[in-house]
Scaffold this motif. Sequence first.
Motif, PDB file in Angstrom:
ATOM      1  N   GLU A 288       0.841  -1.215   0.000  1.00  0.00           N
ATOM      2  CA  GLU A 288       0.000   0.000   0.000  1.00  0.00           C
ATOM      3  C   GLU A 288       0.870   1.258   0.000  1.00  0.00           C
ATOM      4  O   GLU A 288       1.881   1.320   0.686  1.00  0.00           O
ATOM      5  N   PHE A 289       0.389   2.243  -0.760  1.00  0.00           N
ATOM      6  CA  PHE A 289       1.054   3.542  -0.824  1.00  0.00           C
ATOM      7  C   PHE A 289       0.479   4.423   0.279  1.00  0.00           C
ATOM      8  O   PHE A 289      -0.728   4.648   0.362  1.00  0.00           O
ATOM      9  N   GLU A 290       1.389   4.894   1.138  1.00  0.00           N
ATOM     10  CA  GLU A 290       0.948   5.837   2.175  1.00  0.00           C
ATOM     11  C   GLU A 290       1.671   7.148   1.926  1.00  0.00           C
ATOM     12  O   GLU A 290       2.869   7.241   2.163  1.00  0.00           O
ATOM     13  N   PRO A 291       0.978   8.169   1.414  1.00  0.00           N
ATOM     14  CA  PRO A 291       1.679   9.365   0.946  1.00  0.00           C
ATOM     15  C   PRO A 291       2.449  10.095   2.041  1.00  0.00           C
ATOM     16  O   PRO A 291       1.981  10.192   3.176  1.00  0.00           O
ATOM     17  N   MET A 292       3.620  10.606   1.670  1.00  0.00           N
ATOM     18  CA  MET A 292       4.327  11.548   2.532  1.00  0.00           C
ATOM     19  C   MET A 292       3.365  12.696   2.835  1.00  0.00           C
ATOM     20  O   MET A 292       2.510  13.023   2.015  1.00  0.00           O
ATOM     21  N   GLU A 293       3.554  13.326   3.981  1.00  0.00           N
ATOM     22  CA  GLU A 293       2.602  14.380   4.357  1.00  0.00           C
ATOM     23  C   GLU A 293       2.940  15.730   3.735  1.00  0.00           C
ATOM     24  O   GLU A 293       2.244  16.712   3.940  1.00  0.00           O
ATOM     25  N   ASN A 294       4.036  15.776   2.982  1.00  0.00           N
ATOM     26  CA  ASN A 294       4.423  17.041   2.341  1.00  0.00           C
ATOM     27  C   ASN A 294       4.427  16.845   0.822  1.00  0.00           C
ATOM     28  O   ASN A 294       3.967  15.816   0.326  1.00  0.00           O
ATOM     29  N   ALA A 295       4.969  17.832   0.106  1.00  0.00           N
ATOM     30  CA  ALA A 295       4.967  17.762  -1.358  1.00  0.00           C
ATOM     31  C   ALA A 295       5.805  16.592  -1.878  1.00  0.00           C
ATOM     32  O   ALA A 295       5.721  16.240  -3.063  1.00  0.00           O
ATOM     33  N   ASP A 296       6.600  15.989  -1.015  1.00  0.00           N
ATOM     34  CA  ASP A 296       7.363  14.800  -1.420  1.00  0.00           C
ATOM     35  C   ASP A 296       6.444  13.649  -1.843  1.00  0.00           C
ATOM     36  O   ASP A 296       6.902  12.688  -2.458  1.00  0.00           O
ATOM     37  N   ALA A 297       5.162  13.739  -1.512  1.00  0.00           N
ATOM     38  CA  ALA A 297       4.223  12.698  -1.965  1.00  0.00           C
ATOM     39  C   ALA A 297       4.225  12.589  -3.489  1.00  0.00           C
ATOM     40  O   ALA A 297       3.852  11.557  -4.040  1.00  0.00           O
ATOM     41  N   TRP A 298       4.643  13.662  -4.180  1.00  0.00           N
ATOM     42  CA  TRP A 298       4.676  13.648  -5.646  1.00  0.00           C
ATOM     43  C   TRP A 298       5.985  13.053  -6.190  1.00  0.00           C
ATOM     44  O   TRP A 298       6.136  12.874  -7.384  1.00  0.00           O
ATOM     45  N   GLN A 299       6.934  12.784  -5.294  1.00  0.00           N
ATOM     46  CA  GLN A 299       8.174  12.121  -5.723  1.00  0.00           C
ATOM     47  C   GLN A 299       7.816  10.740  -6.246  1.00  0.00           C
ATOM     48  O   GLN A 299       6.956  10.058  -5.692  1.00  0.00           O
ATOM     49  N   ILE A 300       8.497  10.304  -7.274  1.00  0.00           N
ATOM     50  CA  ILE A 300       8.234   8.962  -7.803  1.00  0.00           C
ATOM     51  C   ILE A 300       9.464   8.072  -7.594  1.00  0.00           C
ATOM     52  O   ILE A 300       9.395   7.044  -6.942  1.00  0.00           O
ATOM     53  N   SER A 301      10.583   8.534  -8.137  1.00  0.00           N
ATOM     54  CA  SER A 301      11.790   7.704  -8.095  1.00  0.00           C
ATOM     55  C   SER A 301      12.731   8.147  -6.987  1.00  0.00           C
ATOM     56  O   SER A 301      12.590   9.252  -6.449  1.00  0.00           O
ATOM     57  N   ASN A 302      13.711   7.310  -6.700  1.00  0.00           N
ATOM     58  CA  ASN A 302      14.716   7.737  -5.727  1.00  0.00           C
ATOM     59  C   ASN A 302      15.506   8.910  -6.292  1.00  0.00           C
ATOM     60  O   ASN A 302      15.528   9.158  -7.504  1.00  0.00           O
ATOM     61  N   VAL A 303      16.106   9.672  -5.402  1.00  0.00           N
ATOM     62  CA  VAL A 303      16.616  11.005  -5.739  1.00  0.00           C
ATOM     63  C   VAL A 303      17.810  10.950  -6.709  1.00  0.00           C
ATOM     64  O   VAL A 303      18.772  10.229  -6.437  1.00  0.00           O
ATOM     65  N   PRO A 304      17.777  11.683  -7.813  1.00  0.00           N
ATOM     66  CA  PRO A 304      18.952  11.771  -8.691  1.00  0.00           C
ATOM     67  C   PRO A 304      19.990  12.703  -8.047  1.00  0.00           C
ATOM     68  O   PRO A 304      20.063  13.895  -8.351  1.00  0.00           O
ATOM     69  N   VAL A 305      20.752  12.137  -7.142  1.00  0.00           N
ATOM     70  CA  VAL A 305      21.585  12.952  -6.257  1.00  0.00           C
ATOM     71  C   VAL A 305      22.582  13.824  -7.028  1.00  0.00           C
ATOM     72  O   VAL A 305      22.816  14.986  -6.666  1.00  0.00           O
TER      73      VAL A 305
END
Length: 422
Positions: A288-305
């Motif tokens: 189950e997807f439990e959204p982050m409580e901030n705008a990070d909920a729109w993140q999809i992939s791991n961070v392109p550091v």
Amino acid sequence: MEFKNTLEFAQSLDAKDNLKSYRDEFFFPKIKGKEVIYFTGNSLGLQPKRTKAFVDEVMKDWGELAVEGHFYAEKPWWDYHERLAKPLAKVVGALPEEVSVMNTLTVNLHLLMVSFYNPTKTRFKILCEEKAFPSDQYMFQSQVRFHGLDPDETIVELKKRDGENHWRTEDILETIEELGDELALVLIGGVNYYNGQVMDMKAITKTGKAVGANVGWDLAHAVGNVELKLHDWDADFASWCSYKYMNSGPGNASGIFVNKRHLNKKDIQRFEGWWGTKKETRFLMKPEFEPMENADAWQISNVPVLSVAPYLASLTMFEEVGMAKLIEKRNLIVSYLEFILHEIDKEVDSSFEIITPKDRGCQLSVFLHGQGKSLFNYLMENGVVTDWREPNVIRLAPAPFYCSYEDMYRFGQILKSGVLAN
Ligand SMILES: *Cc1c(COP(=O)(O)O)cnc(C)c1O
């Protein structure tokens, strides 16, 4: 202030410039062995010298730690992007939880349209500016077709009046009101890339919200350039790239804003991935997807550091200086450039027309009536980096971080000899 078109006067402005030490913080390209006069910070900002250390740190951690870098790097990679939210929120006038960094601009606008463009039988129209940046036009058309709608009946373009080079706010507001309950989405460039106009984002957002539409902003030319108050204006969403006025390098990571009102909603349409799910339970690999409580909920992939690191470097500079000081210098240097253009225009009896209205940020777009592309080539050959748009408009953006008043004076002299030589 009374301006003068002399080297001494330009240098006296530089002497009083409290951002002048930042010029040395950037690498300048050279033409014929001399540092250029750089007017294209609205297209690709110069490289800050401090950026390399941020990238090197990631490379070193990758070499020494490999996968362990996700948790044990100097700045652990799994939540690397979180470091950007706070400084970036100040630049765009948002709460830190409303801001995130991910992907690239057009990709983010597509993802945000998934959430904020939900057409119904009666409310389906999109309002944008005529001749929007091409990527935005392709985005609108493809989104509309994706919903099975006809672009011609769905996309409404704001027109300028005949013979005018800018949009009038009253016309924009009137169009919004006319579209009324047919209007699903207003999505406009906050600063127009072609004429440099700063839109009245506050009034447009308010009127759009009042008729029940969602309102979003493409801030490619606005971020790091003009004052933004996304939260107070109550915009629904926004996105921007980081490589123009924010100096984070070619094609680098984009930022998004999602209004707090839309956070923590369970029923919002969104394309989701594992980096948007709650970080506390992310690695339990639950279905189950439990959204982050901030705008990070729109993140999809791991961070392109490696693409986010230069953005963090750039944000340290914005933290040090703050938008208010950048805007103060921007106003003065753009006014000085405008003065120089008028002076040279008189001296060579040409007819330059500044098409940028008074609501402007860093950019002046200038119609060089009677001049051809050869003048633009002359400028480039003589160390002035600017850009040319058909038919014969040059765009000049003296970014306050690294352009000097002396640059403006020298540009005037090169422009003058270029017109006389043509
Ligand atoms: C620069 C710019 C873009 C660029 O989009 P990318 O997805 O970063 O390539 C999009 N829209 C506007 C208005 C721009 O000025």
